[in-house]
Design a protein around this motif. Sequence first.
Motif, short mmCIF file in Angstrom:
data_model
loop_
_atom_site.label_atom_id
_atom_site.label_comp_id
_atom_site.label_asym_id
_atom_site.label_seq_id
_atom_site.Cartn_x
_atom_site.Cartn_y
_atom_site.Cartn_z
N ASP A 1 80.48 -12.97 -23.49
CA ASP A 1 79.23 -13.26 -24.19
C ASP A 1 77.96 -12.99 -23.37
OD1 ASP A 1 79.57 -15.34 -22.41
OD2 ASP A 1 80.08 -16.81 -23.95
N LYS B 1 76.31 -14.59 -21.13
CA LYS B 1 75.34 -15.68 -21.02
C LYS B 1 74.69 -15.63 -19.64
CE LYS B 1 76.93 -19.01 -24.42
NZ LYS B 1 77.27 -20.42 -24.69
N GLY C 1 79.31 -19.20 -19.82
CA GLY C 1 79.88 -18.80 -21.09
C GLY C 1 81.38 -18.65 -21.04
N ASP D 1 86.17 -20.98 -21.30
CA ASP D 1 84.85 -21.01 -21.96
C ASP D 1 84.11 -22.24 -21.45
OD1 ASP D 1 82.60 -20.97 -23.49
OD2 ASP D 1 83.63 -20.66 -25.40
N SER E 1 81.22 -23.26 -21.92
CA SER E 1 80.29 -23.89 -22.85
C SER E 1 81.00 -24.60 -23.99
CB SER E 1 79.33 -22.84 -23.43
OG SER E 1 80.06 -21.88 -24.20
#
Length: 498
Positions: free
Chosen positions: A422, A424, A429, A452, A454
């Motif tokens: 992603d 981020k 992320g 992940d 997040s």
Amino acid sequence: MKKHIINMAAVLMGCLFTLACSDNDYEELDKGITELALSVNQAADELNEQNHSAEAVTLSWTTGHNFKTGNRLSYVLELAEAGTDFANAYTPVEFASQTYEWTATQEELNDILLNELGATPGEPMNIDVRVTAFLEGYVDTQTSEATFTVTPYEPVTTTLYLIGDATPAGWSADNASPMTRTDNGKFTWEGQLTPGSLKFLTTQGEFIPSYNKGEDGNPVLRKTFDDPDDQWQIEEASFYTIVVDLLAPSITITPSDGETPAFDQLYFVGNCTSWNFVEMQRDAIDPFLFRYGRYFEEGNGGEFKFGTSNGSWENMLKATQANAPYTDTSMAFVSGFDPDNKWFLNDNECGKAYKICVDIRSGKERMLMTEFTPYAMIYLVGDATPSGWDIGNATPMTATDDPYVFTWTGNLTAGELKFTCDKKDDWNGAWFMASQTDAAPTGSLEHMLFIDKSSDACKNQYLDMAVGGVDQKWKITDAGTYTIILNQLEETISIVKK
């Protein structure tokens, strides 16, 4: 205890009270005309935290006299830096009667010296001591003084935290794992460690000061960022017991035999596999977790459960109710054939991909199954890649007809490599990482670690660690042209040099 300055007001208050005594009381309290005399019995003139509970000094005094009045005597004991005329004295005994002695351990005296009298660790301090006797009903007091010299120590930290890519919190100082203090300078910790490095922080959230690996392998205090930052290495994932003694100093890092998972392998079995046993993948950083990703074709759902031995219908992990929905996390180990409860995936829940995570912690068994939506693109990140560590310009892979599979062919230089899903810019992320730190690509199909940072769902899977600090990368040592094939559903990858 508080600091006190003896003043006449305190003495005059005693004049308001006289002690009414019977003949027996009078005889007991008749101190005659004994002179008040203070003596110092010093057991240690240089304090040492290794002997923190041993006696450091005993101050004792005679009764003094009450002029045969029968009135009660009370005592005040003061300690102060020599030559200060007791201006900022520390008072461990305050107007106590029938008390003729005060003793301090090495730790207690050290604390008084540093926190009350302003001493400097490692430097001798001359201490003036004074005892004052107060006679009820009289303004006049009796005093006796003495002096002794003592050298305090700098006490080691009372808190210690575990940090490193081998630890549950990774390199997150804010989430560093607290150790248990068992005595001065002694700490223990038990938990899961993965291949990587570790060291110890004294304050959560602060990288300095820390305790690092010294030349002899034992802990050494690192006070500045300019000091060496050597760390201990963990070679094999397992539960470990860590015992640290900062005073010796010494350290032991020992695998804990009693904290290992009950099974090394787990199998998914159900209608969709024609009741064949399909091996699940053990998690790279938590050996109690097993994973399986699958696309369930329309009309091909039905029942499923988990085996602990290939082909065996005994010793299975099953649902706790018949036809349990896939959202039911409750799971039980069944040694025989019954009960034979299973999860059930309905037809309208098929035509989708799911990822399954099974936790086999004894007494905490869980089955976590979630629908998986593939990421639209996967990107290469790292100094081995064309875009380096610029995550905003991370190198994209190439999509294929299979929405879960991406490929890439190009030049990799010597350095590190991982994959962002992603991009981020806070780096918290979704990532595909190596199964261990600084792993060299095998050149064949291998499993990856998906994190992940997040996602609360991802964090909830790891009961004994914080995923925020996990950062395991491949190490490319041989520059050249590589072809990479990544499957984000099955969490597999091949990195092959041409």
